[in-house]
Every structure is written in C-alpha cells, then in structure tokens.
Design a protein around this motif. Structure first.
Motif, PDB file in Angstrom:
ATOM      1  N   ILE A 177      -2.016   7.466   7.970  1.00 31.19           N
ATOM      2  CA  ILE A 177      -1.323   6.182   7.909  1.00 31.19           C
ATOM      3  C   ILE A 177      -2.352   5.150   7.476  1.00 31.19           C
ATOM      4  O   ILE A 177      -3.430   5.056   8.060  1.00 31.19           O
ATOM      5  N   GLN A 178      -2.020   4.406   6.434  1.00 30.94           N
ATOM      6  CA  GLN A 178      -2.940   3.391   5.930  1.00 30.94           C
ATOM      7  C   GLN A 178      -2.243   2.037   5.962  1.00 30.94           C
ATOM      8  O   GLN A 178      -1.115   1.920   5.495  1.00 30.94           O
ATOM      9  N   VAL A 179      -2.896   1.052   6.521  1.00 37.27           N
ATOM     10  CA  VAL A 179      -2.336  -0.296   6.574  1.00 37.27           C
ATOM     11  C   VAL A 179      -3.223  -1.214   5.749  1.00 37.27           C
ATOM     12  O   VAL A 179      -4.431  -1.281   5.974  1.00 37.27           O
ATOM     13  N   ASP A 180      -2.606  -1.906   4.790  1.00 38.61           N
ATOM     14  CA  ASP A 180      -3.359  -2.837   3.953  1.00 38.61           C
ATOM     15  C   ASP A 180      -3.814  -4.021   4.807  1.00 38.61           C
ATOM     16  O   ASP A 180      -3.003  -4.641   5.495  1.00 38.61           O
ATOM     17  N   GLU A 181      -5.107  -4.306   4.763  1.00 41.01           N
ATOM     18  CA  GLU A 181      -5.685  -5.372   5.586  1.00 41.01           C
ATOM     19  C   GLU A 181      -5.011  -6.728   5.341  1.00 41.01           C
ATOM     20  O   GLU A 181      -4.784  -7.490   6.266  1.00 41.01           O
ATOM     21  N   ILE A 182      -4.700  -7.018   4.086  1.00 34.77           N
ATOM     22  CA  ILE A 182      -4.198  -8.341   3.733  1.00 34.77           C
ATOM     23  C   ILE A 182      -2.675  -8.432   3.853  1.00 34.77           C
ATOM     24  O   ILE A 182      -2.147  -9.297   4.524  1.00 34.77           O
ATOM     25  N   THR A 183      -1.982  -7.496   3.202  1.00 32.03           N
ATOM     26  CA  THR A 183      -0.515  -7.568   3.160  1.00 32.03           C
ATOM     27  C   THR A 183       0.150  -6.924   4.372  1.00 32.03           C
ATOM     28  O   THR A 183       1.331  -7.135   4.607  1.00 32.03           O
ATOM     29  N   LYS A 184      -0.602  -6.099   5.090  1.00 39.23           N
ATOM     30  CA  LYS A 184      -0.085  -5.329   6.232  1.00 39.23           C
ATOM     31  C   LYS A 184       0.941  -4.280   5.796  1.00 39.23           C
ATOM     32  O   LYS A 184       1.683  -3.759   6.611  1.00 39.23           O
TER      33      LYS A 184
END
Length: 130
Positions: free
Chosen positions: A87-94
C-alpha cells in the motif's frame, strides 16, 4: 535457477490504507477478492480456487503497509521469486495505490498482469472503490 521476470504494477484505489490492509493481509480479507477461500496456519497460507489450491509461505509483512508471500511450488524449485502487495500513500495528495510485485515466465508476463488486473478489479468492487 531463476528465469522468471519480475514485474510491478500500480493500481490507484479509493480506500483508506487501514481498510485496504485488512483485505491484503488476512485470510478473510484475501478470500473476498484474491481467491475463493484462504486458510492460514502460522506462516502457511492455503489459497483455494474452484478445484485447485496453492500454498504460499508468508515471507514478511509490515503492519498497514505490505505483505509478501512465496508459493511453496516455487520454493521447492529453489526459486527466489515472491509476490508482494504494498500500500502506497502519496505524501502530498494522500492518494492511495496498491503496488503489486510478482514474477512470471517471460511469455506469461502480460497474462500475469491481466490476472492481477482482474483480481484488483474484484477488490475494488468489494471496497466500493471506482
């Protein structure tokens, strides 16, 4: 001898990482989308489809982030292949993505990718994600 090709595919998913982790790391979650039924005994997971079953060993997992398995058939063939669901969560856009890392024979990579696309499509339906 490893003659399988490693590939990685990414699927954007509209779901919370916590919920998603339940679906990739538990037998009940995996049986909702990955196979018809999943049983686990310690590090050994048995995946059941229609009239076949495959066993995989849990290699590692990081709570809320990823899980990694190796098919026992590959282990018996002394292959170092595995499949990993992250699972990867984009730091900026979430934005949340599911990253699949797997191996397939050279002439079966596209077929393996299509299989994962179908599996993840089932997961999205279960999650109510588009």
């Amino acid at each position: 001898m490893d003659d399988k090709i490693k590939f990685e595919i990414e699927f954007p998913i509209q779901a919370s990482p916590q919920l998603l982790y339940q679906y990739i790391s538990t037998p009940s979650g995996l049986s909702e989308w990955f196979s018809d039924n999943v049983n686990s005994r310690g590090e050994l997971f048995t995946f059941i489809w229609d009239d076949s079953e495959e066993q995989a060993k849990l290699l590692s997992k990081k709570n809320g982030e990823r899980i990694k398995f190796r098919w026992l058939a590959d282990e018996e063939d002394e292959l170092t292949t595995y499949f990993e669901i992250k699972i990867q969560v984009d730091e900026i856009t979430k934005d949340v993505s599911l990253i699949i890392i797997d191996f397939a024979d050279g002439d079966e990579v596209e077929e393996a990718k299509m299989l994962w696309e179908n599996q993840v499509s089932s997961l999205k339906q279960v999650l109510g994600s588009s």
